[in-house]
Design a protein around this motif. Structure first.
Motif, PDB file in Angstrom:
ATOM      1  N   PHE A   1       9.345   0.248 -12.070  1.00  0.00           N
ATOM      2  CA  PHE A   1       9.186   1.206 -10.786  1.00  0.00           C
ATOM      3  C   PHE A   1      10.405   0.885  -9.634  1.00  0.00           C
ATOM      4  O   PHE A   1      11.402  -0.051  -9.736  1.00  0.00           O
ATOM      5  CB  PHE A   1       8.431   0.197 -10.143  1.00  0.00           C
ATOM      6  CG  PHE A   1       7.592   0.590  -8.863  1.00  0.00           C
ATOM      7  CD1 PHE A   1       7.305   2.205  -8.915  1.00  0.00           C
ATOM      8  CD2 PHE A   1       8.561  -0.130  -7.491  1.00  0.00           C
ATOM      9  CE1 PHE A   1       7.233   2.270  -6.963  1.00  0.00           C
ATOM     10  CE2 PHE A   1       7.730  -0.390  -6.498  1.00  0.00           C
ATOM     11  CZ  PHE A   1       6.989   1.212  -6.249  1.00  0.00           C
ATOM     12  N   ILE A   2      11.376   2.396  -9.264  1.00  0.00           N
ATOM     13  CA  ILE A   2      11.817   1.916  -8.061  1.00  0.00           C
ATOM     14  C   ILE A   2      11.416   2.696  -6.372  1.00  0.00           C
ATOM     15  O   ILE A   2      10.468   3.935  -6.833  1.00  0.00           O
ATOM     16  CB  ILE A   2      13.290   3.072  -9.100  1.00  0.00           C
ATOM     17  CG1 ILE A   2      14.005   2.570 -10.152  1.00  0.00           C
ATOM     18  CG2 ILE A   2      14.464   2.661  -7.633  1.00  0.00           C
ATOM     19  CD1 ILE A   2      14.618   3.080 -10.722  1.00  0.00           C
ATOM     20  N   HIS A   3      11.155   1.840  -5.833  1.00  0.00           N
ATOM     21  CA  HIS A   3      11.050   1.962  -4.807  1.00  0.00           C
ATOM     22  C   HIS A   3      11.136   3.456  -3.691  1.00  0.00           C
ATOM     23  O   HIS A   3      12.665   3.455  -3.647  1.00  0.00           O
ATOM     24  CB  HIS A   3      10.530   1.270  -3.814  1.00  0.00           C
ATOM     25  CG  HIS A   3       9.761   1.545  -1.988  1.00  0.00           C
ATOM     26  ND1 HIS A   3      10.129   2.276  -1.524  1.00  0.00           N
ATOM     27  CD2 HIS A   3       9.294   0.961  -1.990  1.00  0.00           C
ATOM     28  CE1 HIS A   3       9.653   1.606  -0.131  1.00  0.00           C
ATOM     29  NE2 HIS A   3       8.711   1.281  -1.075  1.00  0.00           N
ATOM     30  N   PRO A   4      10.535   4.952  -3.450  1.00  0.00           N
ATOM     31  CA  PRO A   4      11.557   5.778  -2.776  1.00  0.00           C
ATOM     32  C   PRO A   4      12.890   5.671  -2.328  1.00  0.00           C
ATOM     33  O   PRO A   4      13.342   6.391  -1.854  1.00  0.00           O
ATOM     34  CB  PRO A   4      10.804   6.547  -2.247  1.00  0.00           C
ATOM     35  CG  PRO A   4       8.847   6.355  -3.344  1.00  0.00           C
ATOM     36  CD  PRO A   4       9.474   4.729  -3.580  1.00  0.00           C
TER      37      PRO A   4
ATOM     38  N   GLU B   1       0.996  -1.067   0.121  1.00  0.00           N
ATOM     39  CA  GLU B   1      -0.041   0.112   0.232  1.00  0.00           C
ATOM     40  C   GLU B   1       0.887   1.038  -0.087  1.00  0.00           C
ATOM     41  O   GLU B   1       0.419   2.111  -0.529  1.00  0.00           O
ATOM     42  CB  GLU B   1      -0.916   0.299   0.897  1.00  0.00           C
ATOM     43  CG  GLU B   1      -2.408  -0.745   0.938  1.00  0.00           C
ATOM     44  CD  GLU B   1      -1.654  -2.293   1.936  1.00  0.00           C
ATOM     45  OE1 GLU B   1      -0.382  -2.412   2.060  1.00  0.00           O
ATOM     46  OE2 GLU B   1      -2.645  -3.139   1.597  1.00  0.00           O
ATOM     47  N   ALA B   2       2.189   1.401   0.904  1.00  0.00           N
ATOM     48  CA  ALA B   2       2.932   2.599   1.053  1.00  0.00           C
ATOM     49  C   ALA B   2       3.115   2.490  -0.099  1.00  0.00           C
ATOM     50  O   ALA B   2       3.478   3.829  -0.578  1.00  0.00           O
ATOM     51  CB  ALA B   2       4.311   2.051   1.723  1.00  0.00           C
ATOM     52  N   ALA B   3       4.286   2.005  -1.179  1.00  0.00           N
ATOM     53  CA  ALA B   3       4.164   2.159  -2.517  1.00  0.00           C
ATOM     54  C   ALA B   3       3.391   2.458  -3.641  1.00  0.00           C
ATOM     55  O   ALA B   3       3.780   2.857  -4.607  1.00  0.00           O
ATOM     56  CB  ALA B   3       5.350   0.242  -3.250  1.00  0.00           C
ATOM     57  N   ALA B   4       1.762   2.115  -3.050  1.00  0.00           N
ATOM     58  CA  ALA B   4       1.062   2.893  -4.578  1.00  0.00           C
ATOM     59  C   ALA B   4       1.051   3.508  -3.536  1.00  0.00           C
ATOM     60  O   ALA B   4       0.428   4.461  -4.932  1.00  0.00           O
ATOM     61  CB  ALA B   4      -0.159   1.605  -3.899  1.00  0.00           C
ATOM     62  N   GLU B   5       0.842   4.041  -2.687  1.00  0.00           N
ATOM     63  CA  GLU B   5       0.553   5.435  -2.147  1.00  0.00           C
ATOM     64  C   GLU B   5       1.544   6.715  -3.087  1.00  0.00           C
ATOM     65  O   GLU B   5       1.183   7.253  -3.154  1.00  0.00           O
ATOM     66  CB  GLU B   5       0.495   5.992  -0.831  1.00  0.00           C
ATOM     67  CG  GLU B   5      -1.073   4.986  -0.598  1.00  0.00           C
ATOM     68  CD  GLU B   5      -1.386   5.451   1.249  1.00  0.00           C
ATOM     69  OE1 GLU B   5      -0.963   6.099   1.515  1.00  0.00           O
ATOM     70  OE2 GLU B   5      -2.156   4.491   1.742  1.00  0.00           O
ATOM     71  N   ALA B   6       3.163   5.554  -2.965  1.00  0.00           N
ATOM     72  CA  ALA B   6       4.060   6.909  -3.370  1.00  0.00           C
ATOM     73  C   ALA B   6       4.489   7.055  -4.662  1.00  0.00           C
ATOM     74  O   ALA B   6       5.089   7.988  -5.183  1.00  0.00           O
ATOM     75  CB  ALA B   6       5.333   5.649  -2.836  1.00  0.00           C
ATOM     76  N   SER B   7       3.314   6.039  -5.486  1.00  0.00           N
ATOM     77  CA  SER B   7       3.103   6.299  -6.991  1.00  0.00           C
ATOM     78  C   SER B   7       2.529   6.976  -7.398  1.00  0.00           C
ATOM     79  O   SER B   7       1.789   7.255  -8.592  1.00  0.00           O
ATOM     80  CB  SER B   7       3.062   4.576  -7.230  1.00  0.00           C
ATOM     81  OG  SER B   7       4.710   3.461  -6.629  1.00  0.00           O
TER      82      SER B   7
END
Length: 88
Positions: free
Chosen positions: A32-35, A2-8
């Motif tokens: 996709f590169i995680h923040p 969910e955090a990765a989705a929200e960051a994107s």
């Protein structure tokens, strides 16, 4: 997930597998590169560091500071991914 989705910029779904599917669909044509993985220092900081230590070299006038090109690194990573796809 969910955090990765929200960051994107993707709204989280009720089920995690739906969130994962939305992430995959969103990044199907890209990468996709995680923040949290972006740990490289800013380019200005690297440049200042390189110039500071290049000036300390005895023949600093003859040396040219060459910084790595992030776009060239990205294209080499793309080439490597294409090679892996072709090898499979």
């Amino acid at each position: 997930m969910e955090a990765a989705a929200e960051a994107s910029g993707i709204a989280a779904r009720i089920k995690v597998k739906d969130t994962r599917a939305a992430l995959i669909e969103h990044f199907a044509g890209g990468r996709f590169i995680h923040p949290g993985a972006l740990i490289a220092p800013p380019a200005e900081e690297v440049s200042a560091w390189a110039h500071r230590f290049a000036a300390a070299a005895p023949d600093a006038e003859e040396q040219e500071v060459v910084l790595p090109d992030p776009e060239a690194e990205a294209s080499s990573a793309d080439d490597e991914a294409e090679f892996r796809d072709a090898a499979e």
